[in-house]
Scaffold this active site. Structure first.
Site, PDB file in Angstrom:
ATOM      1  N   ASP A  14       0.883  -1.161   0.000  1.00  0.00           N
ATOM      2  CA  ASP A  14       0.000   0.000   0.000  1.00  0.00           C
ATOM      3  C   ASP A  14       0.924   1.215   0.000  1.00  0.00           C
ATOM      4  O   ASP A  14       1.724   1.404   0.931  1.00  0.00           O
ATOM      5  CB  ASP A  14      -0.852  -0.052   1.286  1.00  0.00           C
ATOM      6  N   ILE A  15       0.841   2.040  -1.018  1.00  0.00           N
ATOM      7  CA  ILE A  15       1.810   3.133  -1.201  1.00  0.00           C
ATOM      8  C   ILE A  15       1.819   4.099  -0.012  1.00  0.00           C
ATOM      9  O   ILE A  15       2.828   4.742   0.263  1.00  0.00           O
ATOM     10  CB  ILE A  15       1.543   3.865  -2.545  1.00  0.00           C
ATOM     11  N   GLY A  36      -9.658   4.474  -5.592  1.00  0.00           N
ATOM     12  CA  GLY A  36      -8.364   3.852  -5.886  1.00  0.00           C
ATOM     13  C   GLY A  36      -7.247   4.414  -5.020  1.00  0.00           C
ATOM     14  O   GLY A  36      -7.431   4.708  -3.840  1.00  0.00           O
ATOM     15  N   VAL A  37      -6.099   4.618  -5.652  1.00  0.00           N
ATOM     16  CA  VAL A  37      -4.933   5.066  -4.896  1.00  0.00           C
ATOM     17  C   VAL A  37      -5.125   6.503  -4.395  1.00  0.00           C
ATOM     18  O   VAL A  37      -4.650   6.875  -3.314  1.00  0.00           O
ATOM     19  CB  VAL A  37      -3.652   4.856  -5.744  1.00  0.00           C
ATOM     20  N   ASP A  38      -5.842   7.302  -5.153  1.00  0.00           N
ATOM     21  CA  ASP A  38      -6.144   8.691  -4.761  1.00  0.00           C
ATOM     22  C   ASP A  38      -6.927   8.701  -3.433  1.00  0.00           C
ATOM     23  O   ASP A  38      -6.602   9.459  -2.499  1.00  0.00           O
ATOM     24  CB  ASP A  38      -6.970   9.328  -5.891  1.00  0.00           C
ATOM     25  N   VAL A 125      -8.875   2.402 -12.686  1.00  0.00           N
ATOM     26  CA  VAL A 125     -10.137   2.869 -13.274  1.00  0.00           C
ATOM     27  C   VAL A 125      -9.921   3.471 -14.677  1.00  0.00           C
ATOM     28  O   VAL A 125     -10.789   3.368 -15.543  1.00  0.00           O
ATOM     29  CB  VAL A 125     -10.785   3.914 -12.333  1.00  0.00           C
TER      30      VAL A 125
HETATM   31  P1  ADP Z   1      -6.161   5.456 -12.337  1.00  0.00           P
HETATM   32  O1  ADP Z   1      -7.444   6.218 -12.168  1.00  0.00           O
HETATM   33  O2  ADP Z   1      -5.004   6.345 -12.738  1.00  0.00           O
HETATM   34  O3  ADP Z   1      -6.311   4.258 -13.199  1.00  0.00           O
HETATM   35  P2  ADP Z   1      -6.364   3.900  -9.855  1.00  0.00           P
HETATM   36  O4  ADP Z   1      -6.207   4.449  -8.475  1.00  0.00           O
HETATM   37  O5  ADP Z   1      -7.726   3.428 -10.253  1.00  0.00           O
HETATM   38  O6  ADP Z   1      -5.805   5.028 -10.834  1.00  0.00           O
HETATM   39  O7  ADP Z   1      -5.352   2.711 -10.053  1.00  0.00           O
HETATM   40  C1  ADP Z   1      -3.970   2.884 -10.295  1.00  0.00           C
HETATM   41  C2  ADP Z   1      -3.211   1.712  -9.693  1.00  0.00           C
HETATM   42  O8  ADP Z   1      -3.095   1.905  -8.280  1.00  0.00           O
HETATM   43  C3  ADP Z   1      -3.901   0.363  -9.867  1.00  0.00           C
HETATM   44  O9  ADP Z   1      -2.920  -0.598 -10.242  1.00  0.00           O
HETATM   45  C4  ADP Z   1      -4.424   0.051  -8.468  1.00  0.00           C
HETATM   46  O10 ADP Z   1      -4.463  -1.354  -8.206  1.00  0.00           O
HETATM   47  C5  ADP Z   1      -3.367   0.693  -7.612  1.00  0.00           C
HETATM   48  N1  ADP Z   1      -3.713   1.025  -6.220  1.00  0.00           N
HETATM   49  C6  ADP Z   1      -4.919   1.242  -5.660  1.00  0.00           C
HETATM   50  N2  ADP Z   1      -4.794   1.526  -4.347  1.00  0.00           N
HETATM   51  C7  ADP Z   1      -3.453   1.490  -4.081  1.00  0.00           C
HETATM   52  C8  ADP Z   1      -2.646   1.682  -2.901  1.00  0.00           C
HETATM   53  N3  ADP Z   1      -3.195   1.986  -1.712  1.00  0.00           N
HETATM   54  N4  ADP Z   1      -1.297   1.571  -3.008  1.00  0.00           N
HETATM   55  C9  ADP Z   1      -0.720   1.260  -4.200  1.00  0.00           C
HETATM   56  N5  ADP Z   1      -1.416   1.072  -5.347  1.00  0.00           N
HETATM   57  C10 ADP Z   1      -2.750   1.183  -5.277  1.00  0.00           C
END
Ligand code: ADP
Length: 177
Positions: A14-15, A36-38, A125
């Site tokens: 998890d980043i 998601g990651v945001d 996404v």
């Molecule tokens: P985008 O809208 O740019 O596609 P996403 O957040 O939907 O961004 O996904 C980008 C990547 O981040 C995906 O591979 C997803 O699995 C990953 N991701 C989601 N949550 C986390 C997290 N907490 N830490 C690291 N990577 C994550």
């Protein structure tokens, strides 16, 4: 004082838990916290991050902006906006995604960051196929390291072991995009 040798690492994590100077966020162009990651970065950083993002207005696709990292262990969050795969011709997807990595690395360099962690931008996404997206990520990071001393520790932070395996294979193959 000379910088340590450059190091590129692939981790499954998890980043928001990483101890690096800069965490990169896969933001949307309105800079409004999303999923998601945001969403994970905003939850971990606390509500001041969303306020700082709102204060910056918008960020066009392919560009990057910086905020403090608030409650995260990092010093800064760099927000960059990947292209939505379905909204661009393929060649523009790779150009814009490459620009996300270049602009984020340039900002990290300007903020004197020694270490930076990237999620797999655009491959959630936004729908960009990760097998090609990871080649873009690696090519741009290697090009940056060839000319700039910072950040010299680069972490590709994947959320699944299968994504991490693709990044590791791409790093070994040294194939461009
Ligand atoms: P985008 O809208 O740019 O596609 P996403 O957040 O939907 O961004 O996904 C980008 C990547 O981040 C995906 O591979 C997803 O699995 C990953 N991701 C989601 N949550 C986390 C997290 N907490 N830490 C690291 N990577 C994550």
């Amino acid at each position: 004082m000379s910088a340590s040798p450059a190091r590129i690492e692939v981790v499954r994590a998890d980043i928001t838990t990483l101890e690096v100077d800069v965490i990169v966020n896969a933001a949307n162009s309105r800079l409004v916290p999303g999923g998601g990651v945001d969403g994970a970065i905003n939850r971990a950083a606390g509500p001041d991050l969303a306020k700082a993002m709102a204060g910056l207005g918008r960020c066009p696709t392919g560009e990057a902006v910086v905020t403090p990292a608030f409650k995260l262990k990092a010093k800064h969050v760099i927000h960059t906006v990947a292209p939505v795969y379905a909204q661009h011709p393929e060649k523009d997807v790779w150009r814009l995604l490459g620009s996300c990595y270049r602009n984020a690395l340039g900002l990290a360099h300007d903020h004197k960051a020694h270490s930076i962690a990237f999620p797999s931008l655009g491959t959630g996404v936004y729908g960009i196929p990760i097998a090609q997206a990871c080649k873009v990520a690696i090519t741009e990071v290697q090009a940056h390291l060839a000319t700039k001393p910072r950040p010299h520790h680069i972490v590709f932070c994947c959320f699944s072991e299968s994504d991490a395996a693709l990044y590791r294979a791409a790093l070994e193959s040294k194939e461009g995009y």
